[in-house]
Design an enzyme around this catalytic site. Structure first.
Site, PDB file in Angstrom:
ATOM      1  N   SER A  39      -6.676   1.674   2.651  1.00 28.48           N
ATOM      2  CA  SER A  39      -7.741   2.520   3.186  1.00 28.48           C
ATOM      3  C   SER A  39      -7.209   3.524   4.200  1.00 28.48           C
ATOM      4  CB  SER A  39      -8.833   1.653   3.823  1.00 28.48           C
ATOM      5  OG  SER A  39      -8.352   0.982   4.963  1.00 28.48           O
ATOM      6  N   ASP A  49     -11.056 -13.245  -0.393  1.00 29.10           N
ATOM      7  CA  ASP A  49      -9.670 -13.120   0.042  1.00 29.10           C
ATOM      8  C   ASP A  49      -9.476 -13.630   1.466  1.00 29.10           C
ATOM      9  OD1 ASP A  49      -8.719 -12.153  -2.335  1.00 29.10           O
ATOM     10  OD2 ASP A  49      -8.647 -10.051  -1.721  1.00 29.10           O
ATOM     11  N   ALA A  87      -5.162  -3.730   0.972  1.00 29.41           N
ATOM     12  CA  ALA A  87      -6.174  -4.025   1.981  1.00 29.41           C
ATOM     13  C   ALA A  87      -6.273  -2.853   2.959  1.00 29.41           C
ATOM     14  CB  ALA A  87      -5.826  -5.346   2.682  1.00 29.41           C
ATOM     15  N   TYR A  88      -6.162  -3.119   4.249  1.00 33.25           N
ATOM     16  CA  TYR A  88      -6.331  -2.080   5.276  1.00 33.25           C
ATOM     17  C   TYR A  88      -5.346  -0.927   5.075  1.00 33.25           C
ATOM     18  CZ  TYR A  88      -7.302  -0.379  10.077  1.00 33.25           C
ATOM     19  OH  TYR A  88      -7.654   0.355  11.176  1.00 33.25           O
ATOM     20  N   SER A  89      -4.130  -1.249   4.699  1.00 30.85           N
ATOM     21  CA  SER A  89      -3.112  -0.224   4.468  1.00 30.85           C
ATOM     22  C   SER A  89      -3.573   0.801   3.438  1.00 30.85           C
ATOM     23  CB  SER A  89      -1.809  -0.890   4.004  1.00 30.85           C
ATOM     24  OG  SER A  89      -0.854   0.063   3.591  1.00 30.85           O
TER      25      SER A  89
END
Length: 298
Positions: A193, A73, A189-191
């Site tokens: 987690s 990605d 993605a980061y959001s």
């Protein structure tokens, strides 16, 4: 049937030695099929052809009407930022792990790719975010992000106090380790987690997710994608912040700076094989409903 492609760019992950075999297979197939092929400069060394054409990734959109990203990605995100201004579609070949955006595996080449090149594909549009750092009334830095923009505390043990406005209207102030502003693409993605919701890619929305907020009632909030987000700081002493757009860092953001975030007007165009199923990808990548490819029996 769509208009066939003629010139194809290839962007790879140059730091991954596994990419060589896949790039060579892809390049040889495209040349044998009489396509004009342009390789991103930092991947051209993998191709054993003295006549290989290459250029910097930033200009590859000038020479192609389709780009193939080979990697994970992260490689796809770099390709998307490079070509979004050119309105060029992207295909993703997955050499990574999760691969929410790259959905063709190397062992499916060249069959799946051939189907797409012959016009048998599903096209999807995803929007990016543009971030501007404003200092003393001037734009000192601009960057785009496919997944998310993140404001972090930087080189300090203290929380930062972030003031957020939506379209000029005060939303809240929060003491936290930072704030994620995520697109639907970045919601896995980061959001994710950090406790944010998964947004369907078709939603015209953004999600704001606090990072370790001091007050537990500060929760993720979903807003319209057309909104302009303004971030400023409220501190009693100078504390630098770090802003990241996907994995690109903008360091040394001062507490006197403002950060403006707004949706890019042009989307990226992603080409998937026919039958692409986003919910299947979620089940597969996140290990939901293990053992079931469709609905489980009642």
């Amino acid at each position: 049937m769509q208009i066939p492609f003629k010139s194809i760019g290839i962007i790879g992950k140059p730091s991954d030695p596994r990419i060589g075999a896949t790039l060579t297979l892809l390049y040889d197939y495209l040349k044998a099929a009489h396509y004009t092929v342009m390789i991103a400069q930092d991947s051209a060394s993998f191709i054993n052809d003295s006549d290989v054409q290459s250029c910097p990734i930033e200009t590859i959109g000038l020479y192609c009407d389709l780009v193939i990203a080979v990697g994970g990605d992260g490689t796809f995100l770099a390709a998307a930022r490079a070509v979004v201004a050119y309105n060029i579609p992207i295909i993703g070949i997955n050499l990574g792990r999760l691969g929410f955006l790259v959905d063709i595996s190397p062992n499916e080449l060249p069959g799946r790719l051939q189907d797409i090149l012959q016009g048998h594909y599903t096209e999807e549009k995803r929007y990016l975010l543009r971030t501007k750092i404003i200092r003393d009334g001037h734009i000192i830095h601009e960057e785009t992000a496919v997944n998310e923009v993140v404001i972090h505390r930087w080189v300090t043990p203290s929380m930062i106090e972030i003031i957020t406005k939506i379209d000029g209207v005060f939303l809240n102030s929060q003491r936290s380790d930072g704030l994620i502003i995520s697109t639907p693409t970045g919601s896995t993605a980061y959001s994710l987690s950090a406790g944010g919701p998964i947004l369907s890619p078709s939603l015209n929305a953004l999600v704001l997710v606090p990072l370790n907020p001091h007050t537990l009632s500060n929760r993720p909030i979903v807003i319209a994608a057309s909104s302009e987000i303004e971030i400023s700081f409220c501190q009693t002493k100078q504390i630098n912040a770090l802003v990241t757009c996907d994995h690109i860092e903008i360091p040394k953001v001062f507490i006197s700076d403002k950060i403006l975030i707004k949706q890019e007007p042009k989307p990226i165009r992603i080409l998937h094989p026919e039958g692409h199923d986003y919910f299947y990808i979620l089940r597969n990548k996140l290990n939901w409903s293990s053992g079931y490819h469709t609905s489980p029996p009642c």
